[in-house]
Design a protein around this motif. Structure first.
Motif, short mmCIF file in Angstrom:
data_model
loop_
_atom_site.label_atom_id
_atom_site.label_comp_id
_atom_site.label_asym_id
_atom_site.label_seq_id
_atom_site.Cartn_x
_atom_site.Cartn_y
_atom_site.Cartn_z
N LEU A 94 26.34 -2.33 49.07
CA LEU A 94 26.58 -1.22 48.16
C LEU A 94 25.29 -0.80 47.47
O LEU A 94 24.99 0.40 47.35
CB LEU A 94 27.63 -1.65 47.13
CG LEU A 94 28.15 -0.60 46.17
CD1 LEU A 94 28.83 0.54 46.92
CD2 LEU A 94 29.14 -1.24 45.18
N GLU A 95 24.51 -1.77 47.04
CA GLU A 95 23.25 -1.47 46.35
C GLU A 95 22.28 -0.73 47.27
O GLU A 95 21.59 0.21 46.84
CB GLU A 95 22.62 -2.76 45.84
CG GLU A 95 21.32 -2.55 45.08
CD GLU A 95 20.78 -3.83 44.49
OE1 GLU A 95 19.55 -3.91 44.28
OE2 GLU A 95 21.57 -4.76 44.24
N ALA A 96 22.21 -1.14 48.53
CA ALA A 96 21.30 -0.49 49.47
C ALA A 96 21.67 0.98 49.66
O ALA A 96 20.79 1.86 49.73
CB ALA A 96 21.33 -1.22 50.81
N HIS A 97 22.97 1.26 49.73
CA HIS A 97 23.40 2.65 49.89
C HIS A 97 23.06 3.47 48.65
O HIS A 97 22.61 4.63 48.76
CB HIS A 97 24.91 2.70 50.15
CG HIS A 97 25.43 4.09 50.40
ND1 HIS A 97 25.40 4.67 51.65
CD2 HIS A 97 25.95 5.02 49.56
CE1 HIS A 97 25.90 5.90 51.57
NE2 HIS A 97 26.25 6.13 50.31
N ILE A 98 23.25 2.89 47.47
CA ILE A 98 22.94 3.62 46.23
C ILE A 98 21.44 3.93 46.16
O ILE A 98 21.04 5.05 45.81
CB ILE A 98 23.39 2.80 45.01
CG1 ILE A 98 24.91 2.60 45.03
CG2 ILE A 98 22.99 3.51 43.71
CD1 ILE A 98 25.41 1.59 44.01
N LYS A 99 20.62 2.95 46.50
CA LYS A 99 19.17 3.18 46.45
C LYS A 99 18.75 4.23 47.48
O LYS A 99 17.86 5.05 47.20
CB LYS A 99 18.44 1.86 46.68
CG LYS A 99 18.54 0.90 45.50
CD LYS A 99 17.76 -0.38 45.75
CE LYS A 99 17.78 -1.28 44.52
NZ LYS A 99 17.05 -2.56 44.73
N ALA A 100 19.38 4.21 48.64
CA ALA A 100 19.07 5.23 49.65
C ALA A 100 19.48 6.61 49.16
O ALA A 100 18.79 7.61 49.41
CB ALA A 100 19.76 4.89 50.97
N TRP A 101 20.58 6.68 48.45
CA TRP A 101 21.03 7.96 47.86
C TRP A 101 20.04 8.45 46.83
O TRP A 101 19.69 9.63 46.80
CB TRP A 101 22.42 7.77 47.26
CG TRP A 101 22.93 8.93 46.46
CD1 TRP A 101 23.34 10.14 46.94
CD2 TRP A 101 23.08 8.99 45.04
NE1 TRP A 101 23.75 10.95 45.90
CE2 TRP A 101 23.60 10.26 44.72
CE3 TRP A 101 22.85 8.09 44.00
CZ2 TRP A 101 23.88 10.65 43.41
CZ3 TRP A 101 23.13 8.46 42.70
CH2 TRP A 101 23.64 9.74 42.41
N PHE A 102 19.57 7.55 45.98
CA PHE A 102 18.55 7.94 45.00
C PHE A 102 17.30 8.49 45.71
O PHE A 102 16.65 9.42 45.22
CB PHE A 102 18.14 6.73 44.14
CG PHE A 102 19.00 6.51 42.93
CD1 PHE A 102 19.17 7.51 41.99
CD2 PHE A 102 19.64 5.30 42.72
CE1 PHE A 102 19.96 7.31 40.86
CE2 PHE A 102 20.42 5.08 41.60
CZ PHE A 102 20.59 6.09 40.66
N ALA A 103 16.97 7.91 46.87
CA ALA A 103 15.78 8.32 47.61
C ALA A 103 16.02 9.54 48.49
O ALA A 103 15.10 10.00 49.19
CB ALA A 103 15.28 7.16 48.46
#
Length: 609
Positions: A81-90
């Motif tokens: 979940l965290e990886a997806h959120i960080k990718a969304w931020f990027a």
């Protein structure tokens, strides 16, 4: 509003366990619904065994073999979940969150379209499911066992990676009581199967520090009508035993200073998350919830206590803010559906609701279900050991468990309320009477300037229908209720509450005679829930029925059960006159008592008049 119980109904509607949940939540059932069951009793007795399709075998506790493996899997869910959120931020991932990243066990038909949004892109009205405090309307009753004097806010789709902060910003309501409770930090032994399991981590109104320049109106001698009343509370999503991580998570008081708590949004459901037919079988994982309660809002301020809904957002350790939203309109609409109260034929109380029966303290929703089945359906052969084993196997709770599994407070319950339960029925031309001594409570609902110290913060008795669920899961309609400041007392705080159908109201059941009359409503069989709220030390006293005074020995299934604590219908137990005594008689018999009524002179039980 108990949204989690609504979800359970959909799964268990066709099972006898759902019958137990809604007919026997207070250890009692509707006599008429046992007729068909009793016709099978001889056959089952001959078999000399409990039929597995009627009562589940207790699962082994713990369900997992290696807790380190379970923790690693929880961390993997969080990492994805965290990886997806960080990718969304990027800018490298869409806002939509694939169902493969949602904990396997979440009902993705009930909660759809998980997506990331910026905090400024969502409103509080989109975040919360709301059940407002309101007067009972028998033509349009609310379901799922609420106290009608309370407003419930539920954030049902709490989901954020470990290490994130969940921040709640709002204003202190104009109300008697307010708290915020979040599901606990991830601890494999702390099961959370829908509405069953370990309770939430709380922060109570008086412990919340207001923002600079603002006032906390719940503190002694503070200005309840202050215009500047903002707060900010933070729950850190964490792994670990919630008792070790939270000084506040300690019975009986649940008090600790500061606006930070440790909670969780990735939860372990235990065996019924993965198995059928008793469980839903969707998976062992689930997301979390936040519960906010406003008890007794000021009359002039409306059900939300004169303030806007609070705003929730999440924050990474580096300060970046986000929120995960899901669509749950259908679920909320079902939870807030109304139906007319149903007329049922009058009938006198059965043995388990009779003259000798007192009250039972609730040690979790699930345990109340199973105990009720054991008491009212003897042909199931459910003994006290079975109740203990099933509660442990399904909900992860029991008197011999380490904390928090041995707390009296369980999932979806308010940590500051002690719940006492009793079933009751009303025959034709009959009245029920409650007598006792009312703890003092502060007066607040008329906009009083300050909240004074008292023996309790809030006290009420509410009746709910014991009928089977509707096809869509509606259950537990509220039929009558009375709270502390509505009850007439004498100089010693003694009361006499008369409950009857409107046409059976005794002529002398009037305020001028010192009597509080309550309309029973059209439905015969009810469950009474007494809510006794305490906030230590300023709204508490030596007879508060918390874990200090009434522990597991007051539970029928306990190894140390002692009915003399509160289980007998008298004022001779540990609470003395503060435990309501139940009287039952004809309308005519009550009228013969005249106008100079004395509670201690009212006959206890005369059901053969």
């Amino acid at each position: 509003m108990n949204c989690l119980r609504n979800r359970f109904v959909k799964i268990a509607l066709t099972t006898v366990l759902s019958l137990g949940l809604y007919l026997l939540a207070a250890n009692f059932s509707h006599r008429g619904n046992l007729v068909e069951a009793n016709s099978q009793s001889q056959l089952i007795a001959q078999a000399n065994r409990r039929p597995s399709w009627l009562a589940p075998s207790p699962p082994k506790f713990p369900y997992f073999r290696d807790r380190k493996v379970v923790i690693a899997k929880a961390q993997k869910i969080s990492d994805g979940l965290e990886a997806h959120i960080k990718a969304w931020f990027a800018g490298k991932a869409p806002p939509g969150i694939p169902n493969t990243l949602i904990p396997k066990g979440v009902d993705t038909k009930e909660f759809r379209n998980f997506r990331l949004v910026k905090p400024e892109e969502i409103t509080p009205e989109q975040q919360w499911a709301v059940r407002p405090a309101e007067k009972i309307n028998l033509k349009a009753t609310r379901g799922f066992f609420p106290d009608p004097n309370a407003t419930y806010l539920v954030l049902p789709n709490l989901l954020a990676p470990f290490g994130s902060k969940v921040i709640v910003e709002g204003e202190f309501p104009h109300a008697r009581f307010f708290d915020i409770q979040a599901t606990p930090s991830f601890h494999p032994e702390a099961y959370r199967y829908r509405g069953f399991g370990v309770g939430e981590v709380p922060i109570v109104d008086v412990d919340i520090d207001p923002l600079p320049g603002n006032v906390n109106p719940f503190r002694v001698d503070a200005n309840r009508n202050a215009t500047k009343r903002k707060y900010r509370v933070t729950f850190d999503m964490a792994i670990g035993n919630p008792v070790d991580l939270n000084p506040v998570f300690r019975p009986p008081h649940y008090r600790a200073p500061g606006n930070n708590r440790m909670g969780g949004s990735i939860l372990y459901q235990g065996p019924w998350g993965e198995t059928k037919p008793w469980g839903h079988g969707l998976g062992v994982w689930d997301m979390g919830q936040i519960w906010i309660r406003y008890y007794a809002p000021d009359k002039a301020k409306g059900s939300l206590g004169g303030v806007a809904l609070p705003k929730v957002y999440y924050q990474f350790p580096d300060g970046r803010k986000y929120y995960i939203q899901a669509d749950f309109e259908g679920w909320e609409n079902r939870s807030n559906r109304r139906i007319a109260a149903k007329w049922t034929a009058p009938e006198d109380p059965t043995k388990h609701k009779g003259a000798k029966t007192g009250w039972f303290k609730k040690f979790g929703i699930f345990r109340a279900i199973v105990e009720g089945m054991a008491l009212e359906v003897p042909w199931l052969n459910l003994d006290q050991e079975y109740v203990r084993d099933l509660d442990l196997g399904v909900a992860g709770r029991g008197e011999d468990m380490p904390p928090p599994g041995n707390f009296s407070v369980a999932a979806t319950e308010c940590n500051y309320i002690n719940y006492l339960l009793r079933g009751m029925s009303l025959g034709r031309d009959k009245v029920a009477v409650l007598t006792g001594k009312l703890p003092t409570t502060p007066r607040t609902r008329n906009g009083e300037a300050v909240m004074k110290k008292a023996q309790a913060r809030y006290w009420s008795i509410t009746a709910t229908d014991t009928a089977l669920p509707e096809p869509d899961g509606f259950v537990g309609a509220v039929l009558h209720s009375v709270m502390d400041d509505e009850i007439i007392t004498d100089a010693q705080q003694r009361y006499a509450i008369v409950l009857s159908r409107a046409e059976d109201r005794p002529k002398n059941a009037t305020a001028s005679n010192g009597v509080t009359w309550v309309n029973w409503g059209p439905t015969t069989n009810v469950t009474w829930t007494l809510r006794w709220m305490s906030v230590y030390p300023n709204w508490d006293f030596g007879l508060t029925p918390d874990d200090r005074k009434i522990g597991w020995a007051s539970d029928w299934a306990s190894k140390r059960y002692d009915p003399s604590i509160i289980g007998q219908n008298s004022h001779n137990g540990v609470l003395g006159e503060y435990l309501p005594e139940i009287h039952y008689m004809t309308k005519a018999r009550f009228e013969k008592l005249g106008n100079s009524l004395k509670p201690d002179k009212i006959p206890i039980w005369e059901d053969n008049d």
